[in-house]
Scaffold this active site. Structure first.
Site, PDB file in Angstrom:
ATOM      1  N   ARG A 177      44.470  45.911  40.112  1.00 20.36           N
ATOM      2  CA  ARG A 177      44.162  47.208  39.544  1.00 20.36           C
ATOM      3  C   ARG A 177      45.396  47.743  38.820  1.00 20.36           C
ATOM      4  O   ARG A 177      46.517  47.615  39.309  1.00 20.36           O
ATOM      5  CB  ARG A 177      43.737  48.193  40.650  1.00 20.36           C
ATOM      6  CG  ARG A 177      42.364  47.908  41.240  1.00 20.36           C
ATOM      7  CD  ARG A 177      41.237  48.185  40.233  1.00 20.36           C
ATOM      8  NE  ARG A 177      39.910  47.867  40.754  1.00 20.36           N
ATOM      9  CZ  ARG A 177      39.246  46.737  40.477  1.00 20.36           C
ATOM     10  NH1 ARG A 177      39.806  45.811  39.709  1.00 20.36           N
ATOM     11  NH2 ARG A 177      38.034  46.537  40.960  1.00 20.36           N
ATOM     12  N   HIS A 224      40.921  43.657  30.695  1.00 16.83           N
ATOM     13  CA  HIS A 224      40.165  43.704  31.962  1.00 16.83           C
ATOM     14  C   HIS A 224      38.951  42.774  31.910  1.00 16.83           C
ATOM     15  O   HIS A 224      37.793  43.229  32.038  1.00 16.83           O
ATOM     16  CB  HIS A 224      39.742  45.138  32.309  1.00 16.83           C
ATOM     17  CG  HIS A 224      39.493  45.326  33.794  1.00 16.83           C
ATOM     18  ND1 HIS A 224      39.742  46.498  34.453  1.00 16.83           N
ATOM     19  CD2 HIS A 224      39.028  44.462  34.727  1.00 16.83           C
ATOM     20  CE1 HIS A 224      39.423  46.359  35.732  1.00 16.83           C
ATOM     21  NE2 HIS A 224      38.987  45.121  35.922  1.00 16.83           N
TER      22      HIS A 224
END
Lengths: 264, 264
Positions: A177, A224
């Site tokens: 993350r 991502h």
């Protein structure tokens, strides 16, 4: 992916299945399902369904930086044939932070390439070092791979102090993350060239136009795309099929998070 | 690398060592040493010293194409955050042509990522398919990795017919020798987008300015940087040390090419 049910069932819905013995989800996280799990039902997660895709990207990002793929992509566009300094991952020390499915897969893969891998998790166990050893281990690492969930313990973990403890020219990879890394602390290290990075997740995300990370040297950035590679749904269905086969054959289920003895 | 002796010793030089029991070279190929090997001496090669670096690049090139790293490098330069279609190597069929040190290492690595790997060599044996099966196996492959020496059998092996037999959108990786692939046959397949490629070796090499490969789409090109990654010399010295330790301890030597029973 649009048909992927992200929300857990309500207690009203789970109440429709009073005889439920096994609840198999195909996500890695199960927090939102815990509350509504009927008494007596075993809960299994989707460990391995998404982790493979993310682990594969972590390996791809690390190897791409080690083997200078971004530099060669640029040279190819400029029609320049210029072999540069060659580095490799063999015999390099690699620290993987996060001892879950992703971390384990990255370790197994890099091990076959001769890297000297340390996997570190919250609690030390066989094959896994504990976070207590971080300050002792970090300065020796040629690369650090972050495969951590976002928790209060991991938020901003990689700040100025962490980065300063890293070896010169070490490579930082993040497939967990974004907020685990303090972007403002990383930027000067990338600009000086002391640290190289390959990030699939950043903070903020998506990266706004004109954010300084875009123009940062020594950085490989992907938007991502760690999870959800083509085929994750087939892997999910395969897991479900295998679990049903185990259940029918009275074999132990895999990926059990809450064990109520479905096969007992 | 400048101090790396490429030529074999002359018979006059080897004659200086009449008691020679073991000749350990740190190259993979030993052809030039065979003629002058003193009678009674065991010959060992450097299998594993260079192969690790080349295998690592083969994995890097394949994963980079699968995970679209060249596209994301370009998007990064253009400051564009745009996740694209995601593919992965898990559950994909990968054919590795060449069952030597490099091919074996690539297979081991891709296996940990869930790829379904077939290794093919000149002669079928346990774990290795024979080239006789090529036409049956090739059309199912999502990727083909060439890790072949250049011989009369492998020169121009990958021509129009081979490429036509490959699956649509399959990826061709070459870390062996450029002339195994017929460049003129590959170019139209890359331009149509039917085949994607990642080549560390090409024909001709180095690629001249204005060669059409430079501007070819669906191609990742590196300038013959497979072997010789930093650390190969340390790996060579380590092999020599380990072999000496084995010899002294009367243990079987590794990498034996000509066995005259040095440890017998």
């Amino acid at each position: 992916v649009g048909s992927y049910v992200k929300a857990a069932l309500t207690s009203e819905q789970t109440g429709l299945f009073p005889e439920l013995r096994v609840l198999q989800v195909i996500s890695a996280g199960v927090d939102s399902w815990m509350t509504f799990l009927p008494a007596g039902a075993t809960l299994c997660n989707g460990r391995g369904v998404h982790g493979a895709s993310t682990a594969e990207l972590a390996v791809t990002l690390l190897l791409s930086q080690v083997r200078a793929i971004p530099r060669y992509v640029t040279q190819q566009a400029e029609q320049v044939w210029r072999p540069g300094e060659r580095d490799g991952i063999a015999d390099k020390q690699v620290l993987i932070l996060g001892a879950g499915d992703i971390g384990g897969r990255v370790a197994a893969c890099l091990g076959t390439l001769g890297a000297r891998v340390t996997v570190m998790g919250r609690t030390a166990r066989a094959g896994v070092a504990g976070f207590d050893d971080l300050s002792a281990v970090l300065p020796q690492q040629d690369a650090v791979v972050l495969a951590l969930p976002l928790t209060e313990a991991t938020r901003s973990l990689v700040g100025a102090e962490f980065l300063a403890a890293m070896k010169d020219l070490a490579i930082l990879v993040n497939v967990g993350r974004g907020p685990t890394v303090v972007t403002e602390a990383l930027l000067p290290e990338l600009h000086s060239g002391r640290i190289r990075a390959a990030l699939d997740v950043v903070d903020p995300e998506p990266l706004p136009a004109d954010h300084p990370l875009w123009r940062s040297p020594n950085l490989l950035l992907t938007p991502h795309v760690g999870g959800g590679a083509n085929g994750w749904d087939q892997r999910g269905y395969r897991l479900v099929r295998e679990q049903i086969e185990r259940f029918v054959a009275d074999e132990p289920l895999q990926n059990v998070v809450v064990d109520r003895g479905a096969n007992a």
